[in-house]
Design an enzyme around this catalytic site. Structure first.
Site, PDB file in Angstrom:
ATOM      1  N   SER A   1       7.862   2.884   1.052  1.00 14.77           N
ATOM      2  CA  SER A   1       6.776   3.702   0.531  1.00 14.77           C
ATOM      3  C   SER A   1       5.878   4.190   1.668  1.00 14.77           C
ATOM      4  O   SER A   1       4.818   3.631   1.912  1.00 14.77           O
ATOM      5  CB  SER A   1       5.953   2.895  -0.470  1.00 14.77           C
ATOM      6  OG  SER A   1       6.731   2.639  -1.589  1.00 14.77           O
TER       7      SER A   1
ATOM      8  N   TRP B   1       1.718   4.828   1.920  1.00 15.41           N
ATOM      9  CA  TRP B   1       0.619   3.911   2.192  1.00 15.41           C
ATOM     10  C   TRP B   1       0.229   3.914   3.658  1.00 15.41           C
ATOM     11  O   TRP B   1      -0.774   3.368   4.045  1.00 15.41           O
ATOM     12  CB  TRP B   1       0.987   2.490   1.766  1.00 15.41           C
ATOM     13  CG  TRP B   1       0.808   2.330   0.310  1.00 15.41           C
ATOM     14  CD1 TRP B   1       1.759   2.382  -0.642  1.00 15.41           C
ATOM     15  CD2 TRP B   1      -0.431   2.129  -0.361  1.00 15.41           C
ATOM     16  NE1 TRP B   1       1.221   2.229  -1.876  1.00 15.41           N
ATOM     17  CE2 TRP B   1      -0.132   2.074  -1.737  1.00 15.41           C
ATOM     18  CE3 TRP B   1      -1.754   2.008   0.032  1.00 15.41           C
ATOM     19  CZ2 TRP B   1      -1.122   1.892  -2.698  1.00 15.41           C
ATOM     20  CZ3 TRP B   1      -2.733   1.817  -0.914  1.00 15.41           C
ATOM     21  CH2 TRP B   1      -2.404   1.763  -2.271  1.00 15.41           C
TER      22      TRP B   1
ATOM     23  N   ARG C   1       1.955   9.665  -5.407  1.00 22.54           N
ATOM     24  CA  ARG C   1       3.217   9.180  -5.943  1.00 22.54           C
ATOM     25  C   ARG C   1       3.358   7.679  -5.651  1.00 22.54           C
ATOM     26  O   ARG C   1       3.819   6.902  -6.464  1.00 22.54           O
ATOM     27  CB  ARG C   1       4.376   9.935  -5.279  1.00 22.54           C
ATOM     28  CG  ARG C   1       5.710   9.600  -5.885  1.00 22.54           C
ATOM     29  CD  ARG C   1       6.772   9.409  -4.833  1.00 22.54           C
ATOM     30  NE  ARG C   1       7.886   8.703  -5.459  1.00 22.54           N
ATOM     31  CZ  ARG C   1       8.050   7.396  -5.387  1.00 22.54           C
ATOM     32  NH1 ARG C   1       7.195   6.657  -4.729  1.00 22.54           N
ATOM     33  NH2 ARG C   1       9.069   6.829  -5.988  1.00 22.54           N
ATOM     34  N   ASP C   2       2.874   7.372  -4.492  1.00 25.92           N
ATOM     35  CA  ASP C   2       3.009   6.002  -4.056  1.00 25.92           C
ATOM     36  C   ASP C   2       2.055   5.065  -4.787  1.00 25.92           C
ATOM     37  O   ASP C   2       2.376   3.917  -5.050  1.00 25.92           O
ATOM     38  CB  ASP C   2       2.718   5.959  -2.565  1.00 25.92           C
ATOM     39  CG  ASP C   2       3.445   4.845  -1.927  1.00 25.92           C
ATOM     40  OD1 ASP C   2       4.638   4.726  -2.208  1.00 25.92           O
ATOM     41  OD2 ASP C   2       2.810   4.084  -1.198  1.00 25.92           O
ATOM     42  N   LEU C   3       0.877   5.595  -5.119  1.00 26.38           N
ATOM     43  CA  LEU C   3      -0.077   4.756  -5.856  1.00 26.38           C
ATOM     44  C   LEU C   3       0.550   4.280  -7.151  1.00 26.38           C
ATOM     45  O   LEU C   3       0.489   3.122  -7.522  1.00 26.38           O
ATOM     46  CB  LEU C   3      -1.339   5.558  -6.170  1.00 26.38           C
ATOM     47  CG  LEU C   3      -2.180   5.961  -4.973  1.00 26.38           C
ATOM     48  CD1 LEU C   3      -3.345   6.811  -5.447  1.00 26.38           C
ATOM     49  CD2 LEU C   3      -2.684   4.730  -4.252  1.00 26.38           C
TER      50      LEU C   3
END
Lengths: 475, 131
Positions: B67, B70, B87-89
């Site tokens: 990911s 971050w 998207r990563d959250l």
């Protein structure tokens, strides 16, 4: 440590020769349990337990160290694990594109002189319409096929060439030329080429038999047993049975051709299921060394398709023959029931298959037109074409096939303990039954599990009573 | 192997692999002391069968490898990342067990997702949290 919550992972337990064993999934390892590990697995079969509860529960029979050592061994082999741990993931590792070819099945003709009702090539369930394929392979295509085979076998020093049909011997002239050519080219390339063929036996004339024997050609005869059972489906175009025509010729073949073992291949149908009688007749009365059985490949609507009760009946008879095979193996004798021998060999070697067979990978079929397909059963099917002997294999199509047919994409199989050996079953059977090669053959899952269980029992018992026999499977 | 006896070829492979681990080739580099036979003392690496001895140990989890959102890009901000940071959250918020990956919605950022009624449509409304 003692508070560790443990649960059973994936395995199949079985008993043989008074001992308990586990078949581990997906590693396909077979381990013999002792009393402590056996008791631990029994306790965990009812649900997760803490290690200290296991120790307490088994305190009457085993001391703490026994239980801990047993737990440790079972954890190391992944028969058990911490409760709630994720299941093993199935990595999708597609074999490399240059995977060598070990067997090429050459359809030298698409013509046949019999009209067997259940034929997958000409019967109701055929994939390729009649007349779309050349009836005979020509010499140039056969030679190009040999070149294709030698090139695709890469670094392998031996390769198998299987002649197939239609009725293979209808193109005997081409067989002779192709064998000579392949042998000469094999020597030039430093490769050993092994030959075999499948035939219905109708054209086994003395000169053919002589040629087969002189050239060490392995022969498989398609025959369905004694006259009354064979002639139900294996008929000439006028409807008359083929038994009387075949058997005298087969006897001559068995008498004169001793350089390679000669096997019979029997198709079982709803109307023809007396496995014992067929086996006895073909081995004891006709003289075949080995007999292999397979249920007919068909859509479920055909009258000869096996129903559930017939699968059960077949299983019981297979189990009885498997016991016979075992007793022979314990005495170091040969027994010709090839179905069990093949399964026991796979268990011994610990096969854990991502694909049900080598089709499209180490084995390919070549049609009379020189097109390369997944296997001989798909010869002529444009949908299952992988290339041609002149253009080579379409690597993209092959990679796509291997990717989408990987066991990882057959979720129905993921909860089945027999998947390392079955891997979903025959592509051609799936195509015929379900209209796609990607479908697992769900109609015989129970059968496969029961049969695999029987073969595990046979294997376990053999490993206890005559372990030296297993050397036969080391090659 | 004290309690199990290998029968087939695959079982022998597992046994020899485990022997290799025990001789000091374990993944975490732990070499058992001489005579370390008791269950408590031996390395308990249940993923050992997946890798051959000596493979590097790869840390598992979403942020370290898979990911990139971050992290920051080369300028120290998030604009140049290969995936939108949002998207990563949600990757962590929904698919990951690791509790520190999402803002503390009980104390520090109770309204973090208040403008995001349906994630697939409204994820752009989730802002970054600045301490």
């Amino acid at each position: 440590m003692n508070g560790l919550q443990l649960e059973a992972r994936e395995f199949h337990a079985f008993e043989a020769a008074g001992e308990r064993f586990v078949y581990l999934v997906p590693s396909a390892a077979v381990f013999r349990l002792d009393s402590a590990t056996s008791a631990i697995l029994e306790r965990l079969s009812t649900g997760p337990r803490r290690l200290d509860a296991l120790i307490d529960g088994l305190a009457g029979s085993f001391d703490e160290e026994d239980v801990k050592n047993g737990v440790y061994d079972l954890m190391e082999t992944r028969a058990i694990g911490p409760a709630g741990a994720p299941p093993d993931t199935m990595p999708v590792e597609v074999p490399p594109a240059d995977f060598p070819l070990t067997t090429m099945v050459l359809n030298v003709t698409s013509k046949c002189n019999l009209s067997c009702t259940y034929c997958y090539e000409y019967g109701e369930d055929r994939l390729v319409d009649e007349g779309t394929m050349p009836r005979y392979m020509d010499e140039q295509t056969a030679q190009e096929s040999v070149e294709f085979m030698l090139a695709q076998s890469k670094a392998k020093d031996a390769v198998n060439l299987t002649f197939f049909g239609g009725e293979t011997l209808l193109n005997f002239k081409l067989l002779q030329k192709t064998l000579d050519y392949a042998r000469r080219r094999g020597v030039e390339e430093g490769k050993q080429v092994r030959f075999s063929l499948t035939t219905n036996g109708t054209l086994l004339k003395p000169d053919v038999i002589e040629w087969l024997s002189a050239n060490d050609v392995g022969v498989t005869i398609s025959i369905d047993g004694p006259k009354d059972t064979n002639d139900k489906f294996r008929v000439l175009s006028n409807g008359l049975g083929s038994y009387e025509m075949i058997v005298p010729k087969v006897r001559q073949l068995l008498e004169r051709h001793s350089t390679r073992p000669i096997g019979a291949r029997v198709t079982l149908t709803q109307q023809n299921l007396d496995v014992h009688r067929i086996f006895r007749h073909l081995t004891e009365e006709v003289g075949f060394r080995e007999v292999g059985f397979a249920p007919v490949t068909t859509s479920s609507c055909q009258s000869y398709a096996l129903d559930e009760a017939s699968y059960d009946r077949m299983l019981v008879q297979f189990q009885e023959l498997a016991r016979e095979w075992l007793e022979a193996a314990v005495d170091d004798r040969f027994h010709g029931f090839s179905n069990v021998r093949e399964s026991v060999e796979e268990i011994h070697k610990g096969f854990s298959k991502a694909y049900p067979c080598g089709a499209g990978l180490g084995l390919m079929g070549v049609g009379t037109d020189g097109n390369v397909s997944l296997c001989h059963r798909f010869a002529g099917s444009s949908e299952h074409r992988l290339g041609s002997v002149t253009e080579g294999v379409d690597r993209e199509k092959q990679a796509a096939f291997l990717e989408e047919h990987h066991l990882a994409y057959k979720p129905d199989c993921h909860s089945c303990w027999a998947r390392p050996l079955c891997s979903g079953g025959c592509y051609h059977e799936a195509q015929t039954r379900y209209g796609t090669t990607r479908a697992p053959n769900l109609h015989y899952c129970d059968w496969i599990r029961s049969w695999t269980h029987t073969c595990l029992e046979v294997y376990g018992e053999l490993s206890e009573r005559n372990p030296s026999f297993l050397r036969h499977f080391e090659a | 192997m004290r309690r199990l006896k290998g029968v087939n070829r695959k079982a022998f492979l597992i046994e020899s692999h485990l022997d290799g681990l025990r001789r000091g080739e374990s993944l975490d580099g732990a070499v058992p002391e001489d005579g370390a036979e008791s269950v408590d003392e031996l390395p308990r690496d249940v993923v050992g069968l997946r890798s051959s001895p000596g493979d590097p140990q790869i840390p598992l989890g979403c942020t370290l490898i898979f990911s990139p959102g971050w992290e920051t890009d080369s300028t120290g901000s998030t604009a140049g990342l290969c995936q939108p940071v949002e998207r990563d959250l949600f990757d962590c918020h929904l698919g990951c067990f690791w509790p520190a990956q999402v803002p503390d919605q009980l104390n520090h950022a109770p309204d973090w997702t208040s403008r995001c009624a349906a994630a697939e449509k409204d994820w752009r409304n989730i802002d970054l949290i600045f301490p």
